[in-house]
Design an enzyme around this catalytic site. Structure first.
Site, PDB file in Angstrom:
ATOM      1  N   ASN A  91      25.111  48.494  55.922  1.00 51.57           N
ATOM      2  CA  ASN A  91      24.991  49.998  55.365  1.00 51.57           C
ATOM      3  C   ASN A  91      26.016  50.776  55.966  1.00 51.57           C
ATOM      4  OD1 ASN A  91      23.115  49.772  58.057  1.00 51.57           O
ATOM      5  ND2 ASN A  91      21.726  50.322  57.231  1.00 51.57           N
ATOM      6  N   HIS A 103      26.082  49.948  59.433  1.00 51.62           N
ATOM      7  CA  HIS A 103      25.702  50.764  61.159  1.00 51.62           C
ATOM      8  C   HIS A 103      26.231  50.174  62.196  1.00 51.62           C
ATOM      9  CE1 HIS A 103      22.323  47.072  60.975  1.00 51.62           C
ATOM     10  NE2 HIS A 103      23.521  46.389  61.862  1.00 51.62           N
ATOM     11  N   GLU A 148      21.751  53.341  63.273  1.00 54.25           N
ATOM     12  CA  GLU A 148      21.637  53.528  61.049  1.00 54.25           C
ATOM     13  C   GLU A 148      22.136  54.573  61.092  1.00 54.25           C
ATOM     14  OE1 GLU A 148      21.137  50.861  59.740  1.00 54.25           O
ATOM     15  OE2 GLU A 148      19.069  49.992  60.927  1.00 54.25           O
ATOM     16  N   ASP A 198      22.767  46.197  72.118  1.00 50.33           N
ATOM     17  CA  ASP A 198      21.196  46.167  71.714  1.00 50.33           C
ATOM     18  C   ASP A 198      20.449  45.115  71.709  1.00 50.33           C
ATOM     19  OD1 ASP A 198      22.729  44.859  69.819  1.00 50.33           O
ATOM     20  OD2 ASP A 198      22.312  46.112  67.769  1.00 50.33           O
TER      21      ASP A 198
HETATM   22  C1  GLP Z   1      22.517  43.820  63.494  1.00 50.49           C
HETATM   23  C2  GLP Z   1      23.316  43.665  64.568  1.00 50.49           C
HETATM   24  C3  GLP Z   1      24.184  44.420  64.459  1.00 50.49           C
HETATM   25  C4  GLP Z   1      25.671  43.321  63.565  1.00 50.49           C
HETATM   26  C5  GLP Z   1      24.993  43.414  62.387  1.00 50.49           C
HETATM   27  C6  GLP Z   1      25.839  42.495  60.979  1.00 50.49           C
HETATM   28  O1  GLP Z   1      22.271  44.354  62.642  1.00 50.49           O
HETATM   29  N1  GLP Z   1      22.348  44.786  64.916  1.00 50.49           N
HETATM   30  O2  GLP Z   1      25.434  44.670  66.510  1.00 50.49           O
HETATM   31  O3  GLP Z   1      26.763  43.904  63.678  1.00 50.49           O
HETATM   32  O4  GLP Z   1      23.735  42.975  62.621  1.00 50.49           O
HETATM   33  O5  GLP Z   1      25.553  40.982  61.759  1.00 50.49           O
HETATM   34  P1  GLP Z   1      26.449  40.313  61.139  1.00 50.49           P
HETATM   35  O6  GLP Z   1      27.351  39.886  61.551  1.00 50.49           O
HETATM   36  O7  GLP Z   1      24.938  39.300  61.219  1.00 50.49           O
HETATM   37  O8  GLP Z   1      26.809  40.489  59.100  1.00 50.49           O
END
Ligand code: GLP
Length: 245
Positions: free
Chosen positions: A138, A140, A145, A69
């Protein structure tokens, strides 16, 4: 259910194990197509992969990568962009062929067309062999989402307020876009193999819901329970609420 759960004492061990897993796949299939994730979770894993490249000569020269993404409207060199994150943590430090690393182009004038182009590039590369995922608070995955259709493809998504707030706090950016380009649930589910990483107690409840809760689009990561080949890499705090035998 075909989810394999691996629990490690701490973040460093989890990161090393995840990197070793990728390294073994790359060694077995030098032209592998990897799906890559951003966020704080895989930072240690990328650092280990860089070490494996430097110390053990892990060869990325024929590897192709597709990131999950990117934020809408951000240029590749924007410090908040995921393209920039990937350069800082991996691309600049290993021998990946730059023409084979892909991140959706956030500043595309026609983001919908960019999403279609991205899907087409994944297809042309023969699909993703191994997809790396983190998980949002959440549930995702990528930027899918809650409520994302299980068959969704790469598209423009509106981010949940919680997501923007959590991510903004992590990056210390003053503002983050409320929209992103993200691979869809269907794009992720098409990968041959999936690795899901999570660490820290804050993720324990969402990990329980994702891995041992009902399969529902309300918790996008729970859809992974229907994938034939998923390995979950956790540190002990993130695994705290799972029933393990
Ligand atoms: C972002 C990314 C996700 C990732 C998430 C969790 O929203 N788009 O791909 O898994 O963050 O992030 P973290 O690893 O910092 O908790």
């Amino acid at each position: 259910m075909s989810v394999r759960i691996l629990v490690y004492d701490d973040y460093a061990k989890m990161s090393a194990a995840a990197a070793e897993h990728i390294a073994s796949r790359v060694s077995a299939q030098p032209s592998i197509v990897l799906g890559l994730a951003t966020g704080s979770t895989p930072v240690g894993m990328y650092a280990e992969l860089v070490e494996l490249h430097r110390r053990a000569g892990l060869d990325f020269s024929r590897v192709t990568t597709f990131n999950l993404d990117e934020y809408c409207g951000l240029d590749a060199d924007d410090p908040r962009s995921y393209e920039r994150f990937m350069w800082e943590h991996l691309f600049a430090h290993v021998n990946l062929d730059r023409t084979r690393t892909h991140v959706p182009y956030g500043a595309a004038r026609d983001p919908e067309a960019e999403c279609m182009r991205y899907e087409e590039m994944i297809r042309a590369a023969g699909g993703i062999d191994l997809q790396v995922l983190g998980i949002g608070m959440n549930g995702h995955i990528g930027f899918n989402e809650p409520g994302s259709a299980p068959n969704s493809r790469t598209r423009v998504v509106r981010l949940a307020e919680l997501t923007v707030e959590v991510n903004r706090a992590k990056t210390e950016a003053e503002e983050l876009p409320a929209f992103a380009l993200s691979m869809g649930m269907g794009t992720i589910m098409d990968a041959g193999e999936v690795m899901l990483l999570a660490n820290g107690e804050a993720k324990a409840d969402i990990i329980r819901q994702a891995i041992q809760g009902p399969v529902t689009p309300d918790v996008p990561a729970s859809i992974l329970q229907q994938h034939p080949d998923v390995t979950v890499f956790l540190d002990r705090p993130a695994a705290k609420l799972l029933k393990l035998h």
